[in-house]
Write a protein that holds these residues in place. Sequence first.
Motif, mmCIF file in Angstrom:
data_model
loop_
_atom_site.group_PDB
_atom_site.id
_atom_site.type_symbol
_atom_site.label_atom_id
_atom_site.label_comp_id
_atom_site.label_asym_id
_atom_site.label_seq_id
_atom_site.Cartn_x
_atom_site.Cartn_y
_atom_site.Cartn_z
ATOM 1 N N LYS A 192 0.805 -1.231 0.000
ATOM 2 C CA LYS A 192 0.000 0.000 0.000
ATOM 3 C C LYS A 192 0.833 1.274 0.000
ATOM 4 O O LYS A 192 0.434 2.276 -0.594
ATOM 5 C CB LYS A 192 -0.900 0.020 1.243
ATOM 6 C CG LYS A 192 -2.086 -0.921 1.154
ATOM 7 C CD LYS A 192 -3.140 -0.388 0.212
ATOM 8 C CE LYS A 192 -4.383 -1.261 0.205
ATOM 9 N NZ LYS A 192 -5.219 -0.979 -0.971
ATOM 10 N N ARG A 193 1.965 1.265 0.686
ATOM 11 C CA ARG A 193 2.730 2.511 0.839
ATOM 12 C C ARG A 193 3.427 2.867 -0.471
ATOM 13 O O ARG A 193 3.822 2.005 -1.253
ATOM 14 C CB ARG A 193 3.753 2.376 1.953
ATOM 15 C CG ARG A 193 3.145 2.142 3.339
ATOM 16 C CD ARG A 193 2.358 3.356 3.819
ATOM 17 N NE ARG A 193 2.034 3.244 5.230
ATOM 18 C CZ ARG A 193 2.746 3.789 6.204
ATOM 19 N NH1 ARG A 193 3.821 4.492 5.931
ATOM 20 N NH2 ARG A 193 2.378 3.646 7.459
ATOM 21 N N LEU A 194 3.627 4.163 -0.672
ATOM 22 C CA LEU A 194 4.186 4.676 -1.914
ATOM 23 C C LEU A 194 5.646 4.276 -2.117
ATOM 24 O O LEU A 194 6.068 3.983 -3.237
ATOM 25 C CB LEU A 194 4.076 6.207 -1.940
ATOM 26 C CG LEU A 194 4.639 6.920 -3.164
ATOM 27 C CD1 LEU A 194 3.779 6.641 -4.388
ATOM 28 C CD2 LEU A 194 4.731 8.430 -2.907
ATOM 29 N N THR B 122 -1.511 4.448 -0.559
ATOM 30 C CA THR B 122 -1.985 4.630 -1.931
ATOM 31 C C THR B 122 -3.068 3.591 -2.211
ATOM 32 O O THR B 122 -3.422 2.796 -1.347
ATOM 33 C CB THR B 122 -0.841 4.417 -2.942
ATOM 34 O OG1 THR B 122 -0.509 3.018 -2.966
ATOM 35 C CG2 THR B 122 0.390 5.235 -2.584
ATOM 36 N N GLY B 123 -3.539 3.570 -3.443
ATOM 37 C CA GLY B 123 -4.457 2.516 -3.864
ATOM 38 C C GLY B 123 -3.770 1.171 -3.994
ATOM 39 O O GLY B 123 -4.422 0.142 -4.106
ATOM 40 N N GLY B 124 -2.425 1.172 -3.976
ATOM 41 C CA GLY B 124 -1.652 -0.065 -4.104
ATOM 42 C C GLY B 124 -0.543 0.107 -5.123
ATOM 43 O O GLY B 124 -0.794 0.510 -6.252
ATOM 44 N N MET B 125 0.693 -0.184 -4.729
ATOM 45 C CA MET B 125 1.855 0.036 -5.601
ATOM 46 C C MET B 125 2.409 -1.257 -6.199
ATOM 47 O O MET B 125 3.402 -1.228 -6.924
ATOM 48 C CB MET B 125 2.964 0.743 -4.818
ATOM 49 C CG MET B 125 2.617 2.168 -4.413
ATOM 50 S SD MET B 125 2.243 3.243 -5.825
ATOM 51 C CE MET B 125 3.847 3.306 -6.638
ATOM 52 N N ARG C 175 -14.887 -6.524 -3.583
ATOM 53 C CA ARG C 175 -14.520 -6.761 -4.982
ATOM 54 C C ARG C 175 -13.081 -7.251 -5.005
ATOM 55 O O ARG C 175 -12.411 -7.290 -3.975
ATOM 56 C CB ARG C 175 -14.694 -5.494 -5.823
ATOM 57 C CG ARG C 175 -14.403 -4.171 -5.107
ATOM 58 C CD ARG C 175 -12.967 -3.856 -4.933
ATOM 59 N NE ARG C 175 -12.712 -2.775 -4.003
ATOM 60 C CZ ARG C 175 -11.492 -2.314 -3.765
ATOM 61 N NH1 ARG C 175 -10.449 -2.836 -4.363
ATOM 62 N NH2 ARG C 175 -11.288 -1.364 -2.890
ATOM 63 N N PHE C 176 -12.631 -7.616 -6.193
ATOM 64 C CA PHE C 176 -11.233 -8.028 -6.338
ATOM 65 C C PHE C 176 -10.333 -6.834 -6.048
ATOM 66 O O PHE C 176 -10.678 -5.698 -6.360
ATOM 67 C CB PHE C 176 -10.989 -8.525 -7.762
ATOM 68 C CG PHE C 176 -10.377 -9.896 -7.831
ATOM 69 C CD1 PHE C 176 -9.105 -10.121 -7.329
ATOM 70 C CD2 PHE C 176 -11.063 -10.954 -8.385
ATOM 71 C CE1 PHE C 176 -8.525 -11.379 -7.388
ATOM 72 C CE2 PHE C 176 -10.499 -12.218 -8.452
ATOM 73 C CZ PHE C 176 -9.225 -12.438 -7.957
ATOM 74 N N GLY C 177 -9.175 -7.082 -5.467
ATOM 75 C CA GLY C 177 -8.245 -5.998 -5.176
ATOM 76 C C GLY C 177 -7.521 -5.522 -6.434
ATOM 77 O O GLY C 177 -7.401 -6.244 -7.408
ATOM 78 N N ASP C 178 -7.061 -4.291 -6.387
ATOM 79 C CA ASP C 178 -6.217 -3.735 -7.447
ATOM 80 C C ASP C 178 -4.996 -3.138 -6.749
ATOM 81 O O ASP C 178 -5.147 -2.192 -5.980
ATOM 82 C CB ASP C 178 -6.982 -2.654 -8.213
ATOM 83 C CG ASP C 178 -6.234 -2.106 -9.416
ATOM 84 O OD1 ASP C 178 -5.011 -2.324 -9.508
ATOM 85 O OD2 ASP C 178 -6.862 -1.447 -10.262
ATOM 86 N N PRO C 179 -3.791 -3.701 -6.884
ATOM 87 C CA PRO C 179 -3.311 -4.493 -8.024
ATOM 88 C C PRO C 179 -3.229 -6.009 -7.830
ATOM 89 O O PRO C 179 -2.587 -6.675 -8.653
ATOM 90 C CB PRO C 179 -1.904 -3.922 -8.217
ATOM 91 C CG PRO C 179 -1.455 -3.623 -6.815
ATOM 92 C CD PRO C 179 -2.684 -3.185 -6.060
ATOM 93 N N GLU C 180 -3.867 -6.595 -6.818
ATOM 94 C CA GLU C 180 -3.775 -8.044 -6.657
ATOM 95 C C GLU C 180 -4.357 -8.810 -7.844
ATOM 96 O O GLU C 180 -3.867 -9.889 -8.204
ATOM 97 C CB GLU C 180 -4.505 -8.492 -5.373
ATOM 98 C CG GLU C 180 -3.859 -8.024 -4.098
ATOM 99 C CD GLU C 180 -4.492 -6.749 -3.569
ATOM 100 O OE1 GLU C 180 -4.469 -6.560 -2.345
ATOM 101 O OE2 GLU C 180 -4.996 -5.938 -4.377
#
Length: 425
Positions: free
Chosen positions: A216-218, A227-230, A290-295
């Motif tokens: 999650k962290r930048l 973040t939304g995911g790195m 829902r499905f994760g992004d970026p998983e």
Amino acid sequence: MSKNILVIGSGGREHALAWKLAQSKKVATVFVAPGNVGTSLEAKIKNISITDIQELITFAKQNNISFTLVGPEAPLAAGIVDEFRANNLKIWGPTKYCSKLESSKAYAKDFMIKNNIPTAKYAVFTNVDLAKEYLSTQTLPIVIKADGLAAGKGVLVANKRIEALDFIDDIFSNNKFGSAGNKVVVEECLFGTEASFIVMIDGKNILPMASSQDHKRLLDNDRGPNTGGMGAFSPSPIVDQKLHDRVIKEIIQPVIDGMNKEGHEYTGFLYAGLMVDKDGNPKTLEFNCRFGDPETQPIMLRLESDLIDLIEAGINQKLDTISAVWSDKFAIGVVLASSGYPDSPQKDDIIVGLENITDDIKVFHSGTSIKDNKLYTSGGRVLCVVAQDSTIELTQQKVYNAIKEINYKGMQYRHDIASSAINLK
């Protein structure tokens, strides 16, 4: 008979889901609403510029859509599943009520306590002064969350009291997150290793997806803002069979039972963000509906089953009759973000080098645009570069070698995605 499928959303997650659906021999066309540049370039995928729910219902009826798959959280929270079902249209996702597990962190925490789901201690506030007063009695670090949907950015892990107080001001007084900040959740900070546990639920049956871990962290070493995911990798080495069984029993099954008690059947993907302590005990950080992004991106690369079959089994409440087959290879996805992300992402920078990417690498688009046959950045998270190989070390080497081929002004990304898995060895 070939099927037409509709995917709702425009991010990297939706690119990956649509790409996987389009691989099926059963599919004629995957329509993505509204989609992105990446989906527009894929075989058997077509973007449609519709976002209004009623217009999407009309489109689904007119184009003989077999089922609709909802990618992001906002349409779920707006009740798209309820509306489609009211029109006798097949759709995969939770109802508006069940989506409160993600759209309201306060509701989710209350639900967890009520149903004995392990989670962090917390308190909920609608008043800025009471929140600050409570904060003064708590030990640091402390976690502060805006109640509603904030694209993964409404969370702060505060190590200093002043930054915690400033964030509470941002939520309440400065309206940084809009209506998402009508309430604030203050909770204890959990320590351990994070894992993403994603399942399909058809109201009664559970079909687990491959395990994964998000970053999650930048910045490298888990520094910088949320973040939304790195980036993400799959599988997660900490999710062994023992932990898997505990998560199903102590976290996932109680969600199904708890929703049924409230008179609402949970259907769709459920994402449990976990913190696993040094003794192997899982606690729930959050639920996503829902499905994760970026998983999604590395998980879809590993999925060998036909995604059509899995979703249709879910819609027909037959997940107990099917299993998902996964590649035994590792997959890593690294997000390339714009300069200034997450607070003030730069846009309209030319992206070069994608033509140099080899066929064994998959690049999913999130925030890109095309002008005069040139590719530009158009959002915070721009691309997700995904590689697959027999070991986590080889996969990491492969994905970062591919990233060297891509460039745009201010491109930022983490250099340590999946290093935690390597270090566990």
